[in-house]
Design an enzyme around this catalytic site. Structure first.
Site, short mmCIF file in Angstrom:
data_model
loop_
_atom_site.label_atom_id
_atom_site.label_comp_id
_atom_site.label_asym_id
_atom_site.label_seq_id
_atom_site.Cartn_x
_atom_site.Cartn_y
_atom_site.Cartn_z
N GLY A 26 0.83 -1.49 -0.08
CA GLY A 26 -0.08 -0.07 -0.05
C GLY A 26 0.67 1.20 -0.03
N ILE A 27 1.76 1.35 0.96
CA ILE A 27 2.74 2.47 0.98
C ILE A 27 3.43 2.74 -0.40
CG2 ILE A 27 4.67 3.63 1.84
CD1 ILE A 27 4.02 1.95 4.43
N VAL A 69 10.37 3.49 6.80
CA VAL A 69 9.22 3.86 7.38
C VAL A 69 8.53 2.41 7.63
CG1 VAL A 69 8.99 6.15 6.27
CG2 VAL A 69 8.18 3.99 5.06
N ARG A 84 9.55 -1.22 9.48
CA ARG A 84 9.90 -1.70 10.85
C ARG A 84 11.45 -1.86 10.96
NH1 ARG A 84 5.53 -0.86 11.97
NH2 ARG A 84 3.94 -2.46 12.78
N ASP A 103 12.16 6.48 10.57
CA ASP A 103 10.98 6.58 11.35
C ASP A 103 10.81 5.46 12.40
OD1 ASP A 103 8.49 8.19 12.06
OD2 ASP A 103 7.42 6.42 11.41
N GLU A 139 13.82 -0.24 19.37
CA GLU A 139 12.92 1.06 19.42
C GLU A 139 12.25 0.69 20.58
OE1 GLU A 139 10.70 1.56 15.62
OE2 GLU A 139 8.80 1.95 16.93
N HIS A 177 8.73 7.02 15.13
CA HIS A 177 7.60 6.30 14.64
C HIS A 177 6.39 7.08 14.72
CE1 HIS A 177 6.59 1.74 14.42
NE2 HIS A 177 5.63 2.49 13.68
N ALA A 225 5.18 8.42 11.35
CA ALA A 225 4.79 8.66 10.07
C ALA A 225 3.28 8.57 9.98
CB ALA A 225 5.25 7.30 9.14
N ASN A 226 2.76 7.84 11.00
CA ASN A 226 1.24 7.65 11.12
C ASN A 226 0.89 8.16 12.35
OD1 ASN A 226 -1.30 6.93 10.97
ND2 ASN A 226 -1.03 4.85 11.16
#
Lengths: 305, 305
Positions: B138-139, B216, B218, B242, B247, B266, B268-269
């Protein structure tokens, strides 16, 4: 080997990469005598003693004041001169998009610790917003489809009302109606008496608290004092400036210490991008010349550009 | 009032906006007992005690490793689980483009004085370059046309060879051939056993000194130690992350002090984009479920995404 294309010379000195561009465009690189076209790639001198066989001369800049002032165009009234106008708009448009995205998505704030709760509120979404491109010439024609691909609603403002792919066009006389309707503004207009301080206190007051203002044109388009005041009171989201007034921006100028003022020192079209852009334009224009089409960016002697 | 649509529950707690999305999709919001569908909107817990009436569960994320690891999908083999894959791709793609442009055009370095000679060499041109999108779901489908509008040559790598508008598609089994052919890399692949440390020392050595690597997806997709080593010796242009591994990135991690490592935590969304996007996806999927169409982003238990 057949040599059907027109002979095109490179001056003042030979340059294999420009010869390749000429070949790529269907021309034949050759000496100035008997050539039909001349590609002038030197920034510090003006061609002299152009032979009568030359019908077209390509100059290396978009702004060709120095060549005009030298009397070159008057000295050779039968030659078609072309500038490089528009050849460099790609990199300037890309810079405008970069400043706008860096602003809207919060990259103006450099993260130094992993703190998503603090960082997330700064991350906006350009997609779905409305952006005005004020002064939509070559840069705007490049930028509008790029913004459209991001889902942005683009309003392009120009004097003539000329169509801009990907944008709704508004003529400059209706610019007053635009400011309050948009989320962000990109300035790409020439510096003229009419565009001086186009973005002033009154305009800044009509923008939104999240609005970013991007200037890749000329510093004089923004009233800098009004801009600093708007930023200090949080009236707009921020500003991305590749040009400033005054320019260079003095070391003690208040803009340097405003976090949401991203400043790049007039490098949207840096020297290393000039040559590839000119090579591409030469190839295109040789192809047009070889096929009896008018080359791009013919200089109008009456206008001087 | 007729209630023809399937009863869909929201969990773990009621939420009027999600109820409205369910109604908008032709479903009937209702309690979990006897519901046919469950929309799970909590990020910190996994649904338990799902009644036998449930045929479909919508999970709130695109990356659903935590749900997979919990054993949820195996525990309920007859339920169709959907992720939110693709629902957030617009904002994540925009973030990837922002990081890539900020890197390539030198905005990772914050100018503090007007020094164009110093700044200009950092200003690259994304247009005309070649960018690989690794893991083009999708991205990638959102990002590829955005890059194409900037004049970028896009290579999209995915497992299935599915067409991606604006890109040349290469199947994942030929990924080894890609690294040395591209200028920049955007990672958008799911975290699986196969993608762990996909970008390792060997891959980093095949990239170019000007290459930017954007992640963007994982953190585990990149071997962080190898990345730090590559950045420290200037083997690549820089990195826009991101997501990181580990993490959250610890405060004393060497990446924080590398100037050409742009890190966003993290976001981006970010939450303010998440909810509207999930609401929209829920409405679409309820409509599909209510009309006996397969909902979007059904999780393949054999693949884990």
């Amino acid at each position: 080997m057949p040599q059907d294309g027109p002979v095109i010379a490179v001056g003042p000195n030979p340059d294999p990469e420009f010869d390749a561009a000429i070949t790529g465009g269907g021309g034949v690189p050759g000496p100035l005598r008997n050539a039909e076209g001349l590609v002038w790639i030197d920034s510090t001198s003006v061609p002299t003693d152009i032979p009568a066989s030359i019908r077209w001369v390509q100059l290396p800049f978009a702004g060709i004041e120095n060549f005009v002032d030298s009397g070159l165009l008057q000295k050779y009234p039968d030659i078609t001169f072309t500038s490089a106008a528009g050849a460099y708009s790609t990199t300037v448009a890309e810079h405008a998009l970069t400043l706008l995205l860096a602003g809207v998505r919060g990259l103006w704030h450099r993260e130094t610790t992993w703190d998503p709760k603090n960082a997330a509120p700064r991350v906006g979404l350009l997609g779905g917003s409305t952006v005005a491109i004020v002064g939509a010439g070559g840069i705007g024609r490049d930028l509008a489809p790029q913004l459209r691909a991001l889902g942005v609603n683009v309003i392009a403002v120009n004097r003539s009302g000329t169509d801009v792919t990907g944008a709704v066009v508004v003529t400059a006389d209706r610019l007053d109606e635009v400011w309050s309707q948009v989320d962000h503004v990109v300035l790409a207009a020439p510096a003229t008496a009419e565009t001086k301080s186009l973005v002033n206190a009154d305009v800044l007051a009509q923008l939104k608290p999240h609005s970013w203002v991007i200037n890749v044109a000329r510093g004089a388009l923004i009233d800098t004092d009004a801009l600093v005041a708007a930023l200090k009171k949080g009236a707009i989201g921020g500003v991305g400036l590749d040009v400033t007034d005054p320019e260079p921006l003095p070391a003690d100028h208040p803009l340097w210490s405003i976090p949401n003022a991203i400043i790049t020192p007039h490098v949207a079209n840096p020297p290393q991008h000039l040559r590839p852009a000119l090579l591409e334009r030469v190839e295109v224009n040789v192809r047009r010349f070889a096929n009896d089409m008018e080359p791009l960016a013919v200089i109008d002697r009456s206008k001087g550009y």
